[in-house]
Write a protein that holds these residues in place. Structure first.
Motif, PDB file in Angstrom:
ATOM      1  N   ASN A   1      19.331  14.486  -4.834  1.00  0.00           N
ATOM      2  CA  ASN A   1      20.770  14.749  -4.902  1.00  0.00           C
ATOM      3  C   ASN A   1      21.471  13.512  -5.448  1.00  0.00           C
ATOM      4  OD1 ASN A   1      23.591  14.947  -4.205  1.00  0.00           O
ATOM      5  ND2 ASN A   1      23.078  16.535  -2.726  1.00  0.00           N
TER       6      ASN A   1
ATOM      7  N   SER B   1      21.396   9.090   3.292  1.00  0.00           N
ATOM      8  CA  SER B   1      21.804   9.352   1.905  1.00  0.00           C
ATOM      9  C   SER B   1      20.729   8.897   0.930  1.00  0.00           C
ATOM     10  CB  SER B   1      23.128   8.641   1.606  1.00  0.00           C
ATOM     11  OG  SER B   1      24.166   9.136   2.428  1.00  0.00           O
TER      12      SER B   1
ATOM     13  N   ARG C   1      34.382  15.066   1.791  1.00  0.00           N
ATOM     14  CA  ARG C   1      33.876  16.146   2.642  1.00  0.00           C
ATOM     15  C   ARG C   1      32.748  15.624   3.551  1.00  0.00           C
ATOM     16  NH1 ARG C   1      33.535  19.334  -1.022  1.00  0.00           N
ATOM     17  NH2 ARG C   1      31.362  19.122  -1.669  1.00  0.00           N
ATOM     18  N   GLN C   2      31.860  14.818   2.982  1.00  0.00           N
ATOM     19  CA  GLN C   2      30.771  14.253   3.780  1.00  0.00           C
ATOM     20  C   GLN C   2      31.305  13.338   4.874  1.00  0.00           C
ATOM     21  OE1 GLN C   2      27.220  14.749   3.443  1.00  0.00           O
ATOM     22  NE2 GLN C   2      28.076  16.513   2.370  1.00  0.00           N
TER      23      GLN C   2
ATOM     24  N   LYS D   1      34.781  14.766  -8.819  1.00  0.00           N
ATOM     25  CA  LYS D   1      33.608  15.405  -8.219  1.00  0.00           C
ATOM     26  C   LYS D   1      32.996  14.529  -7.130  1.00  0.00           C
ATOM     27  CE  LYS D   1      28.971  17.078  -9.402  1.00  0.00           C
ATOM     28  NZ  LYS D   1      27.972  17.222 -10.506  1.00  0.00           N
TER      29      LYS D   1
ATOM     30  N   ASP E   1      35.623  14.110  -4.067  1.00  0.00           N
ATOM     31  CA  ASP E   1      35.732  15.280  -3.193  1.00  0.00           C
ATOM     32  C   ASP E   1      34.485  15.456  -2.343  1.00  0.00           C
ATOM     33  OD1 ASP E   1      38.184  15.700  -4.313  1.00  0.00           O
ATOM     34  OD2 ASP E   1      37.535  17.302  -5.662  1.00  0.00           O
ATOM     35  N   TRP E   2      33.322  15.227  -2.938  1.00  0.00           N
ATOM     36  CA  TRP E   2      32.066  15.370  -2.186  1.00  0.00           C
ATOM     37  C   TRP E   2      31.977  14.321  -1.081  1.00  0.00           C
ATOM     38  CZ3 TRP E   2      27.683  12.521  -1.083  1.00  0.00           C
ATOM     39  CH2 TRP E   2      26.585  13.241  -0.576  1.00  0.00           C
TER      40      TRP E   2
ATOM     41  N   LEU F   1      24.648  12.870  -5.972  1.00  0.00           N
ATOM     42  CA  LEU F   1      25.830  12.456  -5.239  1.00  0.00           C
ATOM     43  C   LEU F   1      25.443  11.689  -3.962  1.00  0.00           C
ATOM     44  CD1 LEU F   1      28.024  15.662  -5.599  1.00  0.00           C
ATOM     45  CD2 LEU F   1      28.352  13.463  -6.755  1.00  0.00           C
TER      46      LEU F   1
END
Length: 368
Positions: A56, A49, A217-218, A210, A213-214, A58
């Motif tokens: 990125n 990450s 999902r990750q 936002k 949810d991201w 996020l």
């Protein structure tokens, strides 16, 4: 015919019945494994990450969130690991000490590697250091490899004499063990999957939709993909263990066979729940159900691990044959301190995870 030589048991009797000591071994190892898996997987995901975070936002947030909790999780891993090793030494001392001597150099290096890894995770958190993250990840994966070497070698005493004659300086690794690589990969990939669950947990406390949810999902992807891969690795591991031990899971032992079936179904249930969480229908409840299924999977895997250990040592060593003189006052003190220690670790982790503005604090530290 291979002669198996095992050192004489410590003349000091066990301080509690074998069933209680083994129960405490399985419990402490279960807790240790939960924390350790999150460190292994969380550290790797944090590193990736950080790399992705250069372009990125996020991913940068996720890397920062993970970096904040890794030092506390590593502290919990160490504390709970000490307790688990204590019970391994009490029940399997002759085996564990012998294998540790044969692996002496690598085994003693664990302390140094652990210090470097600990510093790396702190450095990564306080200074947003990529180097610190790399150090932390490399050290925990290396330590895991050394531990798997030791825990497999202690189960094969028929190999000790030849290894010692070949080199008595403690320079061995258990590379000749057929099950070593699949066993290590099975543990390491499980750790990566649990890193995904850590991401899911962190996502559930995010207030911005936002980001939540991201991250959800990750986390689901980081759990699902390694878990699917691990089905294949687990099958490889099963084939690599001796036939008489493998057949316990193939019907010879109803308990072992049931554990194998449950150990297959639970991670499937975890994947289904996490996928449902991504669908948007009660995501928090589905995510928690998925995490619970994964945690139960770890408990089942630990029970299977005990079956494998018992199968390896069948006819060679049985802790139930050791003398027992219960010392209930000592056991009582241990249990009180153990519960207090768990409460303290939980409080520390809760403070870190629920701390407001942790990302801002980390950025502030990096700038100063």
């Amino acid at each position: 015919m291979i002669t198996v030589i095992i050192p004489t048991a410590d003349p000091m009797p066990l301080p509690a019945p074998v069933w209680l000591l083994k129960s405490l071994l399985l419990l402490t190892f279960f807790l240790h494994l939960l924390a350790m898996n999150m460190v292994v997987g969380g550290g790797l995901i944090a590193l990736i990450s950080r790399i992705r975070g250069r372009s990125n936002e996020l991913a940068h947030i996720l890397g920062t969130r993970l970096a904040a909790v890794l030092p506390v999780l590593l502290a919990g891993t160490i504390t709970l690991g000490v307790a688990a090793l204590l019970f391994v030494q009490v029940l399997y001392g002759q085996l564990f000490y012998t294998s540790s001597i044969l692996l002496g150099v690598a085994w003693l290096s664990v302390i140094l590697l652990l210090l470097i890894g600990y510093y790396g995770f702190y450095w990564s958190n306080l200074r947003q250091s990529m180097t610190g993250a790399v150090l932390g990840v490399l050290m925990v994966f290396t330590i895991g490899f050394i531990y798997v070497n030791n825990m497999t070698l202690m189960l094969t005493p028929e190999r000790w004499a030849d290894m010692y004659r070949a080199n008595a300086a403690g320079l061995h690794l258990n590379i000749g063990e057929v099950s070593l690589i699949p066993r290590y990969l099975h543990m390491a990939i499980s750790g990566i999957a649990f890193g995904g669950l850590l991401v899911v947990l962190l996502a559930l406390r995010e207030t911005e939709a936002k980001v939540r949810d991201w991250m959800l999902r990750q986390g689901a992807l980081w759990f699902t993909i390694p878990t699917v891969v691990n089905f294949g690795i687990g099958f490889w591991f099963l084939l690599a263990i001796p036939r008489d031990v493998r057949m316990l899971f193939m019907g010879q032992s109803p308990l072992a066979s049931a554990l194998l079936l449950i150990g297959f179904l639970l991670p499937v249930a975890a994947i289904v729940h996490l996928m449902l969480a991504l669908s948007g229908r009660k995501p928090a409840r589905q995510a928690i159900a998925g995490i619970a299924s994964a945690v139960l999977t770890v408990a089942v895997m630990i029970a299977m691990r005990d079956v494998v250990r018992t199968g390896y040592l069948n006819g060679v060593f049985n802790p139930h044959e050791l003398a027992v003189v219960p010392q209930w006052s000592v056991i009582g003190i241990f249990l009180v301190l153990f519960v207090a220690g768990l409460a303290t670790l939980f409080w520390m982790l809760r403070k870190v995870v629920t701390a407001k503005g942790s990302a801002d604090l980390a950025r502030h530290a990096a700038q100063h």
